[in-house]
Write a protein that holds these residues in place. Structure first.
Motif, short mmCIF file in Angstrom:
data_model
loop_
_atom_site.label_atom_id
_atom_site.label_comp_id
_atom_site.label_asym_id
_atom_site.label_seq_id
_atom_site.Cartn_x
_atom_site.Cartn_y
_atom_site.Cartn_z
N VAL A 38 -6.95 20.15 -12.76
CA VAL A 38 -7.10 18.81 -12.63
C VAL A 38 -5.97 18.08 -13.25
CG1 VAL A 38 -8.75 16.86 -13.30
CG2 VAL A 38 -9.52 18.96 -12.78
N ALA A 39 -5.41 18.66 -14.35
CA ALA A 39 -4.02 18.03 -14.97
C ALA A 39 -2.96 18.15 -14.06
CB ALA A 39 -3.93 18.64 -16.33
N LEU A 40 -2.80 19.57 -13.22
CA LEU A 40 -1.58 19.29 -12.45
C LEU A 40 -1.89 18.62 -11.06
CD1 LEU A 40 -1.08 23.34 -12.66
CD2 LEU A 40 0.35 21.35 -13.28
N ALA A 41 -3.18 18.35 -10.68
CA ALA A 41 -3.32 17.64 -9.67
C ALA A 41 -2.71 16.17 -10.04
CB ALA A 41 -4.67 17.74 -9.10
N ALA A 42 -3.14 15.58 -11.17
CA ALA A 42 -2.86 14.18 -11.55
C ALA A 42 -1.27 14.08 -12.01
CB ALA A 42 -3.64 13.91 -12.85
N LEU A 43 -0.91 15.10 -12.33
CA LEU A 43 0.79 15.12 -12.77
C LEU A 43 1.67 15.17 -11.40
CD1 LEU A 43 1.04 17.64 -15.68
CD2 LEU A 43 1.44 15.11 -15.74
N GLU A 44 1.21 16.15 -10.41
CA GLU A 44 1.74 15.93 -9.24
C GLU A 44 1.63 14.80 -8.52
OE1 GLU A 44 3.81 19.03 -7.65
OE2 GLU A 44 3.83 18.95 -9.94
N ALA A 45 0.42 14.03 -8.44
CA ALA A 45 0.23 13.01 -7.87
C ALA A 45 0.98 11.96 -8.36
CB ALA A 45 -1.09 12.79 -7.61
N GLY A 46 1.56 11.88 -9.66
CA GLY A 46 2.10 11.00 -10.32
C GLY A 46 1.25 9.72 -11.02
N VAL A 47 -0.03 10.15 -11.07
CA VAL A 47 -1.05 9.06 -11.87
C VAL A 47 -1.06 9.06 -13.21
CG1 VAL A 47 -2.40 9.20 -9.48
CG2 VAL A 47 -2.96 10.89 -11.48
N ILE A 48 -0.34 10.16 -13.76
CA ILE A 48 -0.17 10.43 -15.07
C ILE A 48 0.92 10.78 -15.57
CG2 ILE A 48 -2.67 10.28 -16.00
CD1 ILE A 48 -2.07 13.34 -16.47
N LYS A 49 1.36 10.77 -16.64
CA LYS A 49 2.80 11.32 -17.31
C LYS A 49 2.27 12.18 -18.68
CE LYS A 49 6.33 8.38 -15.58
NZ LYS A 49 7.35 7.44 -16.10
N PRO A 50 2.84 13.21 -18.89
CA PRO A 50 2.46 14.02 -20.04
C PRO A 50 2.24 13.23 -21.44
CG PRO A 50 4.10 15.17 -18.67
CD PRO A 50 4.20 13.83 -18.17
N GLU A 51 3.06 12.28 -21.51
CA GLU A 51 3.20 11.43 -22.91
C GLU A 51 2.03 10.42 -22.87
OE1 GLU A 51 6.41 9.83 -20.25
OE2 GLU A 51 5.54 11.68 -20.72
N ASN A 52 1.67 10.10 -21.73
CA ASN A 52 0.42 9.17 -21.50
C ASN A 52 -0.65 9.40 -22.32
OD1 ASN A 52 1.12 8.15 -18.29
ND2 ASN A 52 2.23 7.50 -19.94
N SER A 53 -1.36 8.35 -23.16
CA SER A 53 -2.52 8.65 -23.78
C SER A 53 -3.85 8.29 -23.23
CB SER A 53 -2.34 8.30 -25.43
OG SER A 53 -1.09 9.16 -25.97
N VAL A 54 -4.98 8.81 -23.45
CA VAL A 54 -6.14 8.21 -23.17
C VAL A 54 -7.09 8.18 -24.63
CG1 VAL A 54 -8.44 8.54 -21.86
CG2 VAL A 54 -6.20 8.86 -20.82
N PHE A 55 -7.75 7.07 -24.81
CA PHE A 55 -8.55 7.00 -25.98
C PHE A 55 -9.89 7.34 -25.72
CE2 PHE A 55 -11.30 4.79 -29.03
CZ PHE A 55 -11.10 5.13 -30.41
N CYS A 56 -10.46 8.36 -26.56
CA CYS A 56 -11.80 9.03 -26.31
C CYS A 56 -12.84 8.56 -27.57
CB CYS A 56 -11.64 10.60 -26.29
SG CYS A 56 -13.13 11.38 -26.46
N PRO A 57 -13.61 7.66 -27.37
CA PRO A 57 -14.56 7.48 -28.19
C PRO A 57 -15.62 8.09 -28.38
CG PRO A 57 -15.08 6.04 -26.25
CD PRO A 57 -13.80 6.92 -26.16
#
Length: 672
Positions: free
Chosen positions: A330-349
């Protein structure tokens, strides 16, 4: 008057002469016809009738060839042929069949089923035709019958070859087994009609049956008018089947079986460059030797009723939700599609909302702000909910297919299942329903419709380690009866076509799972501290946790019935800086991946690193772990073919004893 009498006598003489001449002519004609017929039969047709006479006198009988051996990558026997002593009964040589069976039953074990089978067979066959009473006699049983032969009229001992699996359950699902030919198996091959002939019914034995079967020999025997054999005139032995060298390592396979204990689980260990499968275990197993001799009704019912499914080849036939082991894809699909970058953060509550639905993270309080590497290391569900929602299920599916998921990997075993990678089109075609965004979130953490096999997970891990589309293989080479080698062509896998930088970031996340400060599998680090291992834990739910349960307290896995507990998963590869081996472990209803599956994978990888099968050359002592031919002899009363190999026990005390695989100790009630 005298003249009249003379005239009548003269007429009678003439009549007699004419009749005599007629009779003589008839006899001459008959004799001529007889001589002509004899000349025709004995001279003109002599060759034809000589051939027919010979065919009536001489029978050509097929001789079953020795089945080809199966050996591991170092030549250790996995499936061989051993002497098969059979006790036969000849009806015409005994006046009291039941009395003879009673006497035999006092010498060797003879079940009621055996007796009834013999009585049924002798009523169908001619009196001089032998009927099998029992097969696979031990050396001791055979000797006892021979000693008591004078008291057993009609009983004879016959010797042949039977398939034997010295490792018993350890390789059962990979190698398969041989069994008697059924009506559905008949294809016109006369070998299949020989009494007692066995063919491959599962695993490698089935897939390579024709090559392993060999070519039949012939025996020319002279028979009398009723078909009884008088003598053998000529014998030509058949060609033995090909010898098949597997990619498996017997010592690693035994280690994998040992660490699984009583778990219902599977392990796949493979070389990430060649695709060679070094170990493939489905637990629990079954004894393939039992199928060769024929299962009893009770044995079959026990196997079928076992809820751990010992007959299922779990590495290729078991389909499981991959859980968090899917997150790298899933991570590689998002990285290759350009929807995220490795340094982007997501907040998890600790949860994520989508409409009126709430999707929970495994950590109730949440992970806080995490980037890609941290999310993989800590297995944060909320991070992967978010990136799955951004990239969409169809692009996740496309990336999954690159890693060998959702389709058979074609390792060369029967009954391989494809798994399932869902798409919007798949749901419309199969359910006639639209795809929902909430289903994308669930798929993003390897749940929902997503299904994989343990072998696919191992292939996925090998491709993550190398960036190459490596394919798994189980066979190295085939050796024909003439000694010619048929090696397997070397693989030249294609590139996956994924950014090297993106691959490195995902691998760094897997490294942090084992060696990071907050990794979910920190206790899985290898014993050799100079070797780093990258991995990923997974826990796949098999039941839905209700909101009421979440509010009142989620029931612990150990408090649930076994079939409702979570599956435990772990995938890994090592060494991290120079990948060589990949491993996938799935424990059915085992609980948490970090607590159950990761320690199992660690033990297997520790042994793999120690033995390093891709680089090592076995020693002479190691080759004695099992004899090159597992056939019993006079000094081998057990029939296991291991006489004179006791020194091998010193090679690996934990795995071998007196030259044979050591029986594994059963774990106590506290588990493994």
């Amino acid at each position: 008057m005298m003249r009249s009498m003379t005239t009548r006598q003269g007429d009678r003489a003439k009549v007699f002469s004419r009749r005599a001449i007629g009779l003589a002519a008839g006899k001459a004609a008959l004799i001529s016809a007889l001589v002509g017929r004899m000349y025709y039969l004995q001279v003109l047709e002599s060759d034809r009738y000589k051939t027919l006479a010979e065919e009536n006198r001489i029978n050509i009988r097929l001789l079953p060839p020795p089945r080809g051996r199966l050996v591991d990558r170092f030549g250790v026997p996995l499936a061989v042929n051993k002497q098969n002593f059979r006790v036969l009964l000849v009806r015409e040589q005994t006046k009291d069949i039941e009395g003879t069976l009673d006497a035999l039953g006092r010498i060797i074990a003879l079940s009621d089923h055996d007796r009834q089978k013999v009585l049924k067979e002798v009523s169908r066959k001619r009196g001089f035709v032998p009927v099998t009473v029992r097969e696979n006699l031990s050396w001791t049983e055979m000797a006892r019958i021979q000693v008591n032969a004078p008291d057993l009229p009609g009983i004879i001992i016959d010797e042949g070859l039977a398939r034997y699996y010295p490792w018993s359950e350890d390789f059962a699902h990979v190698l398969g087994y041989v069994a008697a030919v059924s009506e559905d198996d008949l294809t016109g091959d006369p070998l299949l009609e020989l009494p007692g002939f066995r063919i491959g019914k599962a695993g490698i034995e089935r897939e390579y049956d024709l090559a392993l079967r060999g070519a039949a020999g012939t025996s020319q025997v002279e028979v009398n008018a009723v078909g009884r054999v008088i003598r053998e005139l000529r014998r030509e032995e058949g060609d033995p089947g090909d010898e098949l060298t597997m990619t498996l390592d017997a010592r690693l396979q035994r280690k994998a079986v040992e660490v699984l204990g009583e778990e219902s689980a599977s392990i796949v260990l493979m070389d990430v460059h060649t695709g060679e499968v070094l170990a493939m275990v489905s637990n629990p197993g079954y004894d393939p030797n039992a199928f060769n001799r024929g299962l009893t009704t009770a044995e079959w019912k026990t196997l079928v009723a076992n809820d751990h499914a010992p007959l299922t080849n779990k590495p290729v036939g078991g389909q499981y939700a991959p859980g968090s082991t899917y997150k790298m894809v899933v991570a590689l699909a998002a990285l290759e599609a350009g929807v995220i970058k490795p340094e982007n953060s997501v907040f998890c509550p600790g949860h994520m909302s989508l409409g009126n639905a709430r999707f929970h993270c495994w950590k109730k309080g949440g992970h806080g702000s995490v980037n890609l590497v941290e999310a993989i290391a800590q297995s944060c569900d909320v991070y992967f909910y978010e990136i799955a929602k951004r990239v969409g299920v169809d692009r996740i599916a496309e990336m999954s297919h690159r890693f060998g998921l959702g389709k058979p990997v074609d390792v060369g075993l029967p009954h391989e299942r494809p798994g399932l990678i869902p798409t919007t089109a798949w749901k419309r075609a199969t359910m006639d329903q639209p795809w929902h965004k909430g289903e994308t979130l669930v798929a993003g953490i390897g749940q929902g419709y997503v299904l994989t096999t343990p072998l696919q997970l191992a292939v996925m891990t090998a491709r993550l380690a190398t960036g190459l589309a490596v394919r798994p293989v189980l066979t190295r080479q085939i050796v024909g009866p003439d000694g010619n080698l048929l090696p397997r062509p070397a693989q030249t896998p294609d590139q996956l076509g994924i950014s090297r930088q993106n691959m490195e970031m995902v691998r760094l996340g897997m490294l942090s799972v084992v060696h990071g400060d907050r990794g979910t599998a920190r206790k899985a680090a290898l014993e050799d501290k100079t070797i780093q291992m990258a991995g990923k834990t997974g826990t796949a739910q098999v039941r839905r946790i209700t909101m009421t349960e979440r509010q009142g307290g989620v029931i612990k896995n150990e408090d649930l019935p076994w079939k409702y507990r979570d599956h435990a998963l772990f995938v890994c590869y090592a060494p991290y800086d120079s990948p060589r081996y990949a491993c996938a472990v799935v424990v059915e209803h085992g609980g948490g991946g970090s607590a159950v599956a990761a320690p199992i994978a660690k033990a297997v990888m520790d042994e793999c690193m120690r033995l390093d099968p891709a680089r090592r050359t076995p020693t002479a002592e190691e080759m004695l772990a099992l004899p090159p031919e597992a056939e019993p002899g006079p000094d081998d009363p057990t029939g296991t073919g291991t006489a004179g190999t006791g020194e091998a026990a010193a090679v690996e005390p934990a795995l071998f004893e007196n030259g044979l695989p050591r029986p594994l100790a059963k774990p106590d009630a506290t588990g493994t």
